[in-house]
Scaffold this motif. Sequence first.
Motif, mmCIF file in Angstrom:
data_model
loop_
_atom_site.group_PDB
_atom_site.id
_atom_site.type_symbol
_atom_site.label_atom_id
_atom_site.label_comp_id
_atom_site.label_asym_id
_atom_site.label_seq_id
_atom_site.Cartn_x
_atom_site.Cartn_y
_atom_site.Cartn_z
ATOM 1 N N ASN A 26 0.897 -1.414 -0.081
ATOM 2 C CA ASN A 26 0.158 0.004 -0.017
ATOM 3 C C ASN A 26 0.889 1.251 0.081
ATOM 4 O O ASN A 26 0.668 2.233 -0.719
ATOM 5 C CB ASN A 26 -0.959 0.062 1.223
ATOM 6 C CG ASN A 26 -2.014 -1.113 0.938
ATOM 7 O OD1 ASN A 26 -2.445 -1.631 0.180
ATOM 8 N ND2 ASN A 26 -2.541 -1.257 2.319
ATOM 9 N N THR A 27 1.970 1.200 0.763
ATOM 10 C CA THR A 27 2.781 2.365 0.712
ATOM 11 C C THR A 27 3.480 2.582 -0.516
ATOM 12 O O THR A 27 3.437 3.660 -1.165
ATOM 13 C CB THR A 27 3.913 2.138 1.646
ATOM 14 O OG1 THR A 27 3.377 2.449 3.142
ATOM 15 C CG2 THR A 27 5.126 2.933 1.779
ATOM 16 N N VAL A 28 3.864 1.530 -1.320
ATOM 17 C CA VAL A 28 4.516 1.909 -2.620
ATOM 18 C C VAL A 28 3.395 2.207 -3.608
ATOM 19 O O VAL A 28 3.705 3.259 -4.354
ATOM 20 C CB VAL A 28 5.157 0.650 -2.964
ATOM 21 C CG1 VAL A 28 5.581 0.726 -4.646
ATOM 22 C CG2 VAL A 28 6.267 0.230 -2.032
ATOM 23 N N ASP A 29 2.361 1.622 -3.454
ATOM 24 C CA ASP A 29 1.144 2.074 -4.367
ATOM 25 C C ASP A 29 0.698 3.702 -4.236
ATOM 26 O O ASP A 29 0.636 4.520 -5.077
ATOM 27 C CB ASP A 29 -0.169 1.264 -4.174
ATOM 28 C CG ASP A 29 -1.253 1.691 -5.132
ATOM 29 O OD1 ASP A 29 -0.944 1.589 -6.484
ATOM 30 O OD2 ASP A 29 -2.122 1.597 -4.691
ATOM 31 N N LEU A 30 0.690 4.189 -2.938
ATOM 32 C CA LEU A 30 0.179 5.476 -2.590
ATOM 33 C C LEU A 30 1.600 6.328 -3.038
ATOM 34 O O LEU A 30 1.106 7.371 -3.433
ATOM 35 C CB LEU A 30 0.207 5.585 -0.986
ATOM 36 C CG LEU A 30 -0.264 6.848 -0.603
ATOM 37 C CD1 LEU A 30 -1.730 7.429 -1.216
ATOM 38 C CD2 LEU A 30 -0.295 6.900 0.977
ATOM 39 N N ALA A 31 2.751 5.960 -2.966
ATOM 40 C CA ALA A 31 3.706 6.689 -3.408
ATOM 41 C C ALA A 31 3.539 6.961 -5.104
ATOM 42 O O ALA A 31 3.839 8.223 -5.584
ATOM 43 C CB ALA A 31 5.089 6.059 -3.061
ATOM 44 N N ARG A 32 3.362 5.917 -5.771
ATOM 45 C CA ARG A 32 3.174 6.122 -6.999
ATOM 46 C C ARG A 32 2.010 7.089 -7.486
ATOM 47 O O ARG A 32 2.241 7.835 -8.286
ATOM 48 C CB ARG A 32 2.938 4.694 -7.696
ATOM 49 C CG ARG A 32 4.042 3.698 -7.921
ATOM 50 C CD ARG A 32 3.645 2.524 -8.568
ATOM 51 N NE ARG A 32 4.709 1.416 -8.617
ATOM 52 C CZ ARG A 32 4.341 0.199 -8.057
ATOM 53 N NH1 ARG A 32 3.113 0.034 -7.338
ATOM 54 N NH2 ARG A 32 5.417 -0.657 -8.019
ATOM 55 N N ALA A 66 12.820 3.570 -5.937
ATOM 56 C CA ALA A 66 12.686 2.595 -7.226
ATOM 57 C C ALA A 66 11.451 2.368 -8.101
ATOM 58 O O ALA A 66 11.288 2.155 -9.427
ATOM 59 C CB ALA A 66 13.204 1.132 -6.765
ATOM 60 N N ALA A 67 10.594 2.830 -7.346
ATOM 61 C CA ALA A 67 8.798 2.510 -8.060
ATOM 62 C C ALA A 67 8.547 3.650 -8.326
ATOM 63 O O ALA A 67 7.359 3.879 -8.901
ATOM 64 C CB ALA A 67 7.992 1.864 -7.000
ATOM 65 N N THR A 68 9.188 5.010 -8.331
ATOM 66 C CA THR A 68 8.583 6.301 -8.561
ATOM 67 C C THR A 68 9.639 6.908 -9.694
ATOM 68 O O THR A 68 10.870 6.363 -9.749
ATOM 69 C CB THR A 68 8.338 7.233 -7.555
ATOM 70 O OG1 THR A 68 9.547 7.242 -6.518
ATOM 71 C CG2 THR A 68 7.285 6.632 -6.749
ATOM 72 N N ASN A 69 9.397 8.091 -10.067
ATOM 73 C CA ASN A 69 10.565 8.819 -10.945
ATOM 74 C C ASN A 69 10.910 9.983 -10.660
ATOM 75 O O ASN A 69 11.904 10.521 -11.017
ATOM 76 C CB ASN A 69 9.753 8.820 -12.355
ATOM 77 C CG ASN A 69 9.453 7.476 -13.028
ATOM 78 O OD1 ASN A 69 10.217 6.583 -13.177
ATOM 79 N ND2 ASN A 69 8.116 7.133 -13.006
ATOM 80 N N ARG A 70 9.988 10.914 -9.983
ATOM 81 C CA ARG A 70 10.077 12.361 -9.807
ATOM 82 C C ARG A 70 10.258 12.743 -8.376
ATOM 83 O O ARG A 70 11.097 13.556 -7.724
ATOM 84 C CB ARG A 70 9.148 13.212 -10.580
ATOM 85 C CG ARG A 70 9.287 14.671 -10.247
ATOM 86 C CD ARG A 70 8.079 15.415 -10.708
ATOM 87 N NE ARG A 70 6.968 14.680 -9.811
ATOM 88 C CZ ARG A 70 6.680 15.493 -8.662
ATOM 89 N NH1 ARG A 70 7.494 16.305 -7.916
ATOM 90 N NH2 ARG A 70 5.603 14.927 -7.992
ATOM 91 N N ILE A 71 9.135 12.204 -7.513
ATOM 92 C CA ILE A 71 8.948 12.664 -6.198
ATOM 93 C C ILE A 71 10.189 12.525 -5.205
ATOM 94 O O ILE A 71 10.824 11.431 -5.337
ATOM 95 C CB ILE A 71 7.718 11.919 -5.864
ATOM 96 C CG1 ILE A 71 7.056 12.703 -4.433
ATOM 97 C CG2 ILE A 71 7.761 10.611 -5.198
ATOM 98 C CD1 ILE A 71 5.606 12.034 -4.078
ATOM 99 N N ARG A 72 10.251 13.430 -4.419
ATOM 100 C CA ARG A 72 11.452 13.217 -3.274
ATOM 101 C C ARG A 72 10.847 12.255 -2.437
ATOM 102 O O ARG A 72 9.775 12.138 -2.158
ATOM 103 C CB ARG A 72 11.624 14.370 -2.663
ATOM 104 C CG ARG A 72 12.363 15.688 -3.831
ATOM 105 C CD ARG A 72 13.152 16.863 -2.848
ATOM 106 N NE ARG A 72 14.244 16.286 -2.174
ATOM 107 C CZ ARG A 72 15.351 16.398 -2.594
ATOM 108 N NH1 ARG A 72 15.687 16.844 -3.910
ATOM 109 N NH2 ARG A 72 16.256 15.855 -1.926
ATOM 110 N N VAL A 73 11.848 11.611 -1.974
ATOM 111 C CA VAL A 73 11.480 10.420 -0.849
ATOM 112 C C VAL A 73 12.502 10.501 0.244
ATOM 113 O O VAL A 73 13.654 10.758 0.143
ATOM 114 C CB VAL A 73 11.661 9.025 -1.437
ATOM 115 C CG1 VAL A 73 11.097 7.828 -0.617
ATOM 116 C CG2 VAL A 73 11.042 9.140 -2.964
#
Length: 374
Positions: A26-32, A66-73
């Motif tokens: 769920n966390t990875v999905d929410l980040a995407r 790894a699962a996203t492209n732009r957003i800062r983490v």
Amino acid sequence: MTRVPLSVLDLSPISQGSTVQQALRNTVDLARQTEEWGYERYWVAEHHFVAAASSSPAVLIGLIAAATNRIRVGSAAVQLGFTTAAAVVESFGTVDALYPGRIDLGVGRSGQRRAADLAGAQQAGSERAVSSEPGGLFPVAPAAAAPRKTPLLAASLAALQQPHAQAPDFHDQLDDLAALLSGSYEHDGIALTARPGVGADVALWLFGSSAGPTAREAGARGLPFAASYHFSPGTTLQAIDEYRRAFVPSARLSSPYVAVSADVVVAETDSQARELAASFPQWVHSIRSGHGAIEYPDPKNVAPLTGEQYELVADRVDTQIVGSAATASDKLEGLQEATGADEVVITSATHDHADRLRSYELLGKEWGLPRLRV
């Protein structure tokens, strides 16, 4: 109208009847999704031995990056009392080496504060100070909400630290972080270079819940400061004021930069949002009572708190922003104006993942976030 950026703080809560594995998915999905909806950054918390899956921030940050492209983490925040500056720089440097320019290194004093609480140390002028602001946006937490010397806390501290270990002073740890990142670190006169880590393009943030060492350190070092309104609403203004008073311009910032976090639940209507948030008081009570966060309860099957139980959590429940997108947006705007925040960080917890996704989507659209083109 132009509004400040919105970001995400995810506690990776494990819902009642669900699993750790699903919480992490769920966390990875929410980040995407929040990346697509225009949120500025995605922060994960650090919690141990409770029903939250965010116990290893650096690992989780790498998976999200790894699962996203732009957003800062990043982290909100690494508890320096439970680790070393070298371990932090090496782990975050590893992630930065693969995803450069996207990683936020948020740190806080939580581990040290809990150890002091357990030892019964006096904390005059520390981050357990309380605000005198009555009601409204900044209600005061009851004295009973202070950290408790519970068997769970004692066992957790023992498990998270080597026997007889004592964390260095927070100021010294911050000095070590800076030296390791810049390549100027020495131990007993021996130069040590962290690889990965040295030269990492990570953004250092300090996190605090009230006036105290963290706010002063953030200001004195010219770093951005994240005020944990969602955790301690009654002390937020004190923390921000002390940070701004202590601020010294740095190579990174010419003026103070404040992010303020808020608990938010949004749905299609005010009444629907209230239904989704109905189990929030029980969840907060599990934390405030010293038992540790329970699995996030299903609002359809939750028993109401007693009057005494509610008093323990009233400040957090009353400041949770719940409603339609328009209602929540107006309240968030009021919080932003009252604090002068440069950024607002949204933490949302619901029992069902789909409801949490929809909450962020509706709010982002109402706030006017620039959605990515896909």
